[in-house]
Design a protein around this motif. Structure first.
Motif, PDB file in Angstrom:
ATOM      1  N   GLY A 201       0.788  -1.229   0.000  1.00  0.00           N
ATOM      2  CA  GLY A 201       0.000   0.000   0.000  1.00  0.00           C
ATOM      3  C   GLY A 201       0.811   1.265   0.000  1.00  0.00           C
ATOM      4  N   THR A 202       2.103   1.189  -0.291  1.00  0.00           N
ATOM      5  CA  THR A 202       2.952   2.381  -0.244  1.00  0.00           C
ATOM      6  C   THR A 202       3.015   3.124  -1.573  1.00  0.00           C
ATOM      7  OG1 THR A 202       4.946   1.121  -0.801  1.00  0.00           O
ATOM      8  CG2 THR A 202       4.416   1.372   1.545  1.00  0.00           C
ATOM      9  N   LEU A 203       2.440   2.554  -2.628  1.00  0.00           N
ATOM     10  CA  LEU A 203       2.468   3.203  -3.941  1.00  0.00           C
ATOM     11  C   LEU A 203       1.083   3.560  -4.453  1.00  0.00           C
ATOM     12  CD1 LEU A 203       5.102   0.921  -5.742  1.00  0.00           C
ATOM     13  CD2 LEU A 203       5.492   3.048  -4.481  1.00  0.00           C
ATOM     14  N   GLY A 204       0.058   2.934  -3.914  1.00  0.00           N
ATOM     15  CA  GLY A 204      -1.316   3.162  -4.351  1.00  0.00           C
ATOM     16  C   GLY A 204      -2.234   2.190  -3.635  1.00  0.00           C
ATOM     17  N   VAL A 205      -3.508   2.255  -3.953  1.00  0.00           N
ATOM     18  CA  VAL A 205      -4.500   1.402  -3.296  1.00  0.00           C
ATOM     19  C   VAL A 205      -5.050   0.405  -4.307  1.00  0.00           C
ATOM     20  CG1 VAL A 205      -6.645   1.310  -1.975  1.00  0.00           C
ATOM     21  CG2 VAL A 205      -5.151   3.313  -1.788  1.00  0.00           C
ATOM     22  N   ILE A 206      -4.807  -0.875  -4.095  1.00  0.00           N
ATOM     23  CA  ILE A 206      -5.390  -1.913  -4.944  1.00  0.00           C
ATOM     24  C   ILE A 206      -6.870  -2.030  -4.608  1.00  0.00           C
ATOM     25  CG2 ILE A 206      -5.402  -4.376  -5.483  1.00  0.00           C
ATOM     26  CD1 ILE A 206      -2.398  -4.407  -4.827  1.00  0.00           C
ATOM     27  N   THR A 207      -7.723  -1.882  -5.622  1.00  0.00           N
ATOM     28  CA  THR A 207      -9.169  -1.956  -5.398  1.00  0.00           C
ATOM     29  C   THR A 207      -9.816  -3.161  -6.077  1.00  0.00           C
ATOM     30  OG1 THR A 207      -9.471  -0.429  -7.253  1.00  0.00           O
ATOM     31  CG2 THR A 207      -9.491   0.511  -5.028  1.00  0.00           C
ATOM     32  N   GLY A 208      -9.126  -3.773  -7.035  1.00  0.00           N
ATOM     33  CA  GLY A 208      -9.675  -4.933  -7.723  1.00  0.00           C
ATOM     34  C   GLY A 208      -8.557  -5.769  -8.303  1.00  0.00           C
ATOM     35  N   ALA A 209      -8.864  -7.033  -8.570  1.00  0.00           N
ATOM     36  CA  ALA A 209      -7.841  -7.923  -9.117  1.00  0.00           C
ATOM     37  C   ALA A 209      -8.481  -8.986  -9.988  1.00  0.00           C
ATOM     38  CB  ALA A 209      -7.051  -8.585  -7.989  1.00  0.00           C
ATOM     39  N   LEU A 210      -7.704  -9.436 -10.969  1.00  0.00           N
ATOM     40  CA  LEU A 210      -8.126 -10.508 -11.863  1.00  0.00           C
ATOM     41  C   LEU A 210      -7.115 -11.644 -11.727  1.00  0.00           C
ATOM     42  CD1 LEU A 210      -9.466 -10.090 -15.456  1.00  0.00           C
ATOM     43  CD2 LEU A 210      -7.789 -11.872 -14.957  1.00  0.00           C
ATOM     44  N   PHE A 211      -7.624 -12.830 -11.368  1.00  0.00           N
ATOM     45  CA  PHE A 211      -6.755 -13.969 -11.069  1.00  0.00           C
ATOM     46  C   PHE A 211      -6.985 -15.132 -12.026  1.00  0.00           C
ATOM     47  CE2 PHE A 211      -7.111 -11.964  -6.854  1.00  0.00           C
ATOM     48  CZ  PHE A 211      -5.770 -11.894  -6.491  1.00  0.00           C
ATOM     49  N   GLN A 212      -5.962 -15.952 -12.155  1.00  0.00           N
ATOM     50  CA  GLN A 212      -6.087 -17.212 -12.860  1.00  0.00           C
ATOM     51  C   GLN A 212      -6.814 -18.230 -11.982  1.00  0.00           C
ATOM     52  OE1 GLN A 212      -2.517 -18.593 -15.137  1.00  0.00           O
ATOM     53  NE2 GLN A 212      -1.460 -17.186 -13.742  1.00  0.00           N
ATOM     54  N   LEU A 213      -7.582 -19.106 -12.624  1.00  0.00           N
ATOM     55  CA  LEU A 213      -8.173 -20.263 -11.964  1.00  0.00           C
ATOM     56  C   LEU A 213      -7.601 -21.534 -12.592  1.00  0.00           C
ATOM     57  CD1 LEU A 213     -11.919 -19.155 -11.744  1.00  0.00           C
ATOM     58  CD2 LEU A 213     -10.131 -18.909 -10.001  1.00  0.00           C
ATOM     59  N   PHE A 214      -7.767 -22.652 -11.891  1.00  0.00           N
ATOM     60  CA  PHE A 214      -7.208 -23.916 -12.347  1.00  0.00           C
ATOM     61  C   PHE A 214      -8.260 -25.017 -12.232  1.00  0.00           C
ATOM     62  CE2 PHE A 214      -3.875 -21.168 -10.866  1.00  0.00           C
ATOM     63  CZ  PHE A 214      -2.867 -21.330 -11.808  1.00  0.00           C
ATOM     64  N   PRO A 215      -8.086 -26.112 -12.962  1.00  0.00           N
ATOM     65  CA  PRO A 215      -9.023 -27.233 -12.803  1.00  0.00           C
ATOM     66  C   PRO A 215      -8.977 -27.781 -11.386  1.00  0.00           C
ATOM     67  CG  PRO A 215      -7.635 -27.522 -14.762  1.00  0.00           C
ATOM     68  CD  PRO A 215      -7.057 -26.370 -13.990  1.00  0.00           C
ATOM     69  N   LEU A 216     -10.131 -28.193 -10.885  1.00  0.00           N
ATOM     70  CA  LEU A 216     -10.152 -28.833  -9.577  1.00  0.00           C
ATOM     71  C   LEU A 216      -9.453 -30.185  -9.660  1.00  0.00           C
ATOM     72  CD1 LEU A 216     -13.765 -28.255  -8.168  1.00  0.00           C
ATOM     73  CD2 LEU A 216     -11.630 -27.487  -7.131  1.00  0.00           C
ATOM     74  N   PRO A 217      -8.537 -30.480  -8.763  1.00  0.00           N
ATOM     75  CA  PRO A 217      -7.916 -31.809  -8.780  1.00  0.00           C
ATOM     76  C   PRO A 217      -8.970 -32.896  -8.572  1.00  0.00           C
ATOM     77  CG  PRO A 217      -6.715 -30.302  -7.337  1.00  0.00           C
ATOM     78  CD  PRO A 217      -7.996 -29.624  -7.702  1.00  0.00           C
ATOM     79  N   GLN A 218      -8.781 -34.011  -9.259  1.00  0.00           N
ATOM     80  CA  GLN A 218      -9.696 -35.132  -9.072  1.00  0.00           C
ATOM     81  C   GLN A 218      -9.366 -35.899  -7.795  1.00  0.00           C
ATOM     82  OE1 GLN A 218     -12.467 -35.678 -11.137  1.00  0.00           O
ATOM     83  NE2 GLN A 218     -11.709 -33.625 -11.674  1.00  0.00           N
ATOM     84  N   SER A 219      -8.125 -35.763  -7.349  1.00  0.00           N
ATOM     85  CA  SER A 219      -7.733 -36.413  -6.095  1.00  0.00           C
ATOM     86  C   SER A 219      -6.677 -35.573  -5.398  1.00  0.00           C
ATOM     87  CB  SER A 219      -7.192 -37.817  -6.360  1.00  0.00           C
ATOM     88  OG  SER A 219      -6.024 -37.763  -7.154  1.00  0.00           O
ATOM     89  N   GLN A 220      -6.737 -35.555  -4.088  1.00  0.00           N
ATOM     90  CA  GLN A 220      -5.734 -34.902  -3.245  1.00  0.00           C
ATOM     91  C   GLN A 220      -5.456 -35.815  -2.066  1.00  0.00           C
ATOM     92  OE1 GLN A 220      -7.636 -30.899  -2.745  1.00  0.00           O
ATOM     93  NE2 GLN A 220      -5.647 -30.120  -3.356  1.00  0.00           N
ATOM     94  N   LEU A 221      -4.222 -36.263  -1.966  1.00  0.00           N
ATOM     95  CA  LEU A 221      -3.849 -37.203  -0.923  1.00  0.00           C
ATOM     96  C   LEU A 221      -2.814 -36.579  -0.007  1.00  0.00           C
ATOM     97  CD1 LEU A 221      -3.583 -40.489  -2.977  1.00  0.00           C
ATOM     98  CD2 LEU A 221      -5.463 -39.743  -1.554  1.00  0.00           C
ATOM     99  N   THR A 222      -2.934 -36.875   1.284  1.00  0.00           N
ATOM    100  CA  THR A 222      -2.084 -36.255   2.288  1.00  0.00           C
ATOM    101  C   THR A 222      -1.428 -37.323   3.148  1.00  0.00           C
ATOM    102  OG1 THR A 222      -3.721 -34.475   2.375  1.00  0.00           O
ATOM    103  CG2 THR A 222      -2.025 -34.469   4.064  1.00  0.00           C
ATOM    104  N   ALA A 223      -0.183 -37.061   3.514  1.00  0.00           N
ATOM    105  CA  ALA A 223       0.525 -37.951   4.432  1.00  0.00           C
ATOM    106  C   ALA A 223       1.381 -37.121   5.373  1.00  0.00           C
ATOM    107  CB  ALA A 223       1.400 -38.937   3.668  1.00  0.00           C
ATOM    108  N   LEU A 224       1.531 -37.617   6.606  1.00  0.00           N
ATOM    109  CA  LEU A 224       2.448 -37.020   7.564  1.00  0.00           C
ATOM    110  C   LEU A 224       3.549 -38.039   7.826  1.00  0.00           C
ATOM    111  CD1 LEU A 224       2.878 -34.504   9.424  1.00  0.00           C
ATOM    112  CD2 LEU A 224       1.803 -35.843  11.251  1.00  0.00           C
ATOM    113  N   VAL A 225       4.798 -37.640   7.588  1.00  0.00           N
ATOM    114  CA  VAL A 225       5.913 -38.577   7.721  1.00  0.00           C
ATOM    115  C   VAL A 225       6.897 -38.061   8.766  1.00  0.00           C
ATOM    116  CG1 VAL A 225       5.659 -39.302   5.326  1.00  0.00           C
ATOM    117  CG2 VAL A 225       7.300 -37.514   5.883  1.00  0.00           C
ATOM    118  N   ALA A 226       7.571 -38.980   9.425  1.00  0.00           N
ATOM    119  CA  ALA A 226       8.509 -38.646  10.499  1.00  0.00           C
ATOM    120  C   ALA A 226       9.939 -38.802  10.005  1.00  0.00           C
ATOM    121  CB  ALA A 226       8.271 -39.560  11.694  1.00  0.00           C
TER     122      ALA A 226
END
Length: 472
Positions: A201-226
């Protein structure tokens, strides 16, 4: 100033110009409740035209502006100082999803939209907006852009700058720059978008933005490893990147054992997986457009290979969305658990991944030598080199007395970061907290270039003064 405030009321309405101290309190208090500033008023415009009118009025009267979204920042970037001469420009009323283009895979939003609001809008058309932060229920898109927020999905999708295709900005003079173009390629001059992203915010005020979207993953798997060491975590990361074919390594989070201890102590209702005790853990997420069975096989093969090589010593694989969410809840509860433990000294740093293990080993030793018994709360996005390298007071010591040594602790950490070719701010920004620190670690040439940009775009220094860089 009465005339100035009256004109503000004419622009946004009297109900949206807050001058009472009680009404202003939450807007001038930082997220960690350690600093309370003062403001001439809190102004709450409803749209870009009102923002532009307020900024133009402030430029005319030479009144400083502190743009603010969800006020979840950690470096005093979104609150005013204690002079009482600035206004807080709250963008929370700019909260509309302007457009979604399913063919172009883009979404256009107001800067005051909550991050979860944008995520949900993307999901409603079977798309993914991958930016994900612990504060996503309260932080806003404008704040995310102003600090170039990263979060847990940077490893594959990139940070805020990488996700953003265009901006709408109110300049320090009160003009509106409409750069909301949904183009992946646009080489027509200087990249103004990237100047405003990360500028806090030191150069101006952002009031709007346009973002990329991506396909939803068909699978998301999670693991916790030691694992036994950070060096093993880095080795696992290299192995995971080398062996991902039809899957995407979408998250790779380092967690020290003390982090999980704190979560267990302060949030006993959060169930912890049964794992053998080890110094470090890594939370891995694989995403894929392939059937889930393929991803399960890929994750199992990765962990089996890592165990054969002596890198991983124990692991828990989430077998359902509920279990996956529980593992992520452990990760996202670390900051809250540390806060519940008491005051602490936070460091948001980035390093070349190849230097992370050596940095932690060397800096842990230095801190123990100078601040014996201090407790390290080390976690973060190892896959993109971003560590939250936090230091808590020794057990049973006064937290306030330990916090009084913050400058000395910072010097040890930041000098070590510089030695290992890193940055003292990865995704939180500089704000007022690191405004002076950066002078030690950026070259005079860099600082002069930054000052010249600031002076060119904000010649009267009304945009969030005292943050990031001083123009003169």
């Amino acid at each position: 100033m009465n005339t100035f405030l009256e004109r503000c009321q004419q622009i946004v309405g009297a109900d949206f110009v807050l001058t009472d101290d009680a009404e202003k309190l939450s807007y001038v208090t930082d997220y960690r409740q350690r600093f309370i500033g003062r403001a001439l008023a809190v102004i709450k415009p409803a749209n870009t035209l009102e923002v532009a009118a307020i900024v133009k009025l402030c430029a005319e009267h030479k009144v400083a502006i502190v743009p603010q979204g969800g006020n979840t920042g950690l470096v005093l970037g979104s609150v005013p100082d204690q002079s009482g001469n600035a206004i807080v420009l709250s963008l929370l009323r700019l909260n509309q999803i302007r457009a979604i283009d399913a063919i172009n895979n883009t979404i256009t939003v107001d800067a005051g939209c909550r991050l979860t609001q944008v995520q949900d809008a993307a999901t409603s058309i079977q798309r993914l907006f991958p930016l994900s932060l612990a504060s996503e229920g309260t932080c806003t898109i404008g704040g995310n852009l102003s600090t170039n927020a990263g979060g847990t999905a940077v490893l594959h999708y990139g940070n805020c700058r990488a996700l953003c295709l265009g901006l709408e900005v109110v300049t320090a003079q009160g003009d509106i720059w409409d750069g909301l173009r949904g183009l992946r390629k646009d080489n027509t001059g200087y990249d103004l978008r990237d100047l405003y992203i990360g500028a806090e915010g030191t150069l101006g005020v952002i009031t709007g933005a346009l973002f990329q979207l991506f396909p939803l993953p068909q699978s998301q798997l999670t693991a916790l490893v030691a694992l036994n060491s950070v060096a093993d975590a880095v080795a696992l990361f290299h192995l995971a990147r080398s062996n991902s074919k039809d899957t995407v390594l979408s998250a790779f989070e380092l967690i020290s054992s003390f982090c999980l201890e704190l979560v267990g102590k302060h949030f006993p209702a959060i169930r912890q997986p049964t794992l053998a005790a080890h110094p470090y853990y890594v939370l891995i997420e694989l995403s894929s457009q392939e059937p889930e069975a393929n991803s399960v096989t890929a994750l199992e093969n990765l962990i089996e290979l890592a165990m054969e090589q002596g890198i991983v010593h124990d692991a828990v694989l989430a077998s359902s969305l509920t279990q996956s969410n529980a593992l992520w809840q452990l990760r996202e509860s670390i900051s809250s658990a540390q806060a519940a433990e008491g005051k602490n000294i936070k460091h948001d740093i980035s390093l070349p991944i190849s230097n992370i293990a050596a940095f932690i080993d060397a800096t842990d030793a230095q801190l123990q030598k100078q601040f014996s018994g201090c407790r390290m709360v080390t976690f973060g996005h190892l896959g993109d080199g971003n560590l939250h390298y936090n230091v808590s007071a020794p057990l049973n010591d006064s937290h306030d007395e330990f916090l009084a040594q913050q400058s000395a602790v910072n010097r040890v950490v930041y000098d070590s970061v510089a030695h290992f070719c890193g940055s003292i701010s990865a995704e939180h920004g500089l704000g007022a907290l690191k405004h002076d620190e950066i002078l030690r670690y950026k070259s005079p040439v860099e600082m002069q270039l930054m000052r010249q940009i600031k002076q060119a775009l904000d010649p009267h220094n009304i945009m969030n003064p005292g943050k990031v860089v001083t123009p003169f």
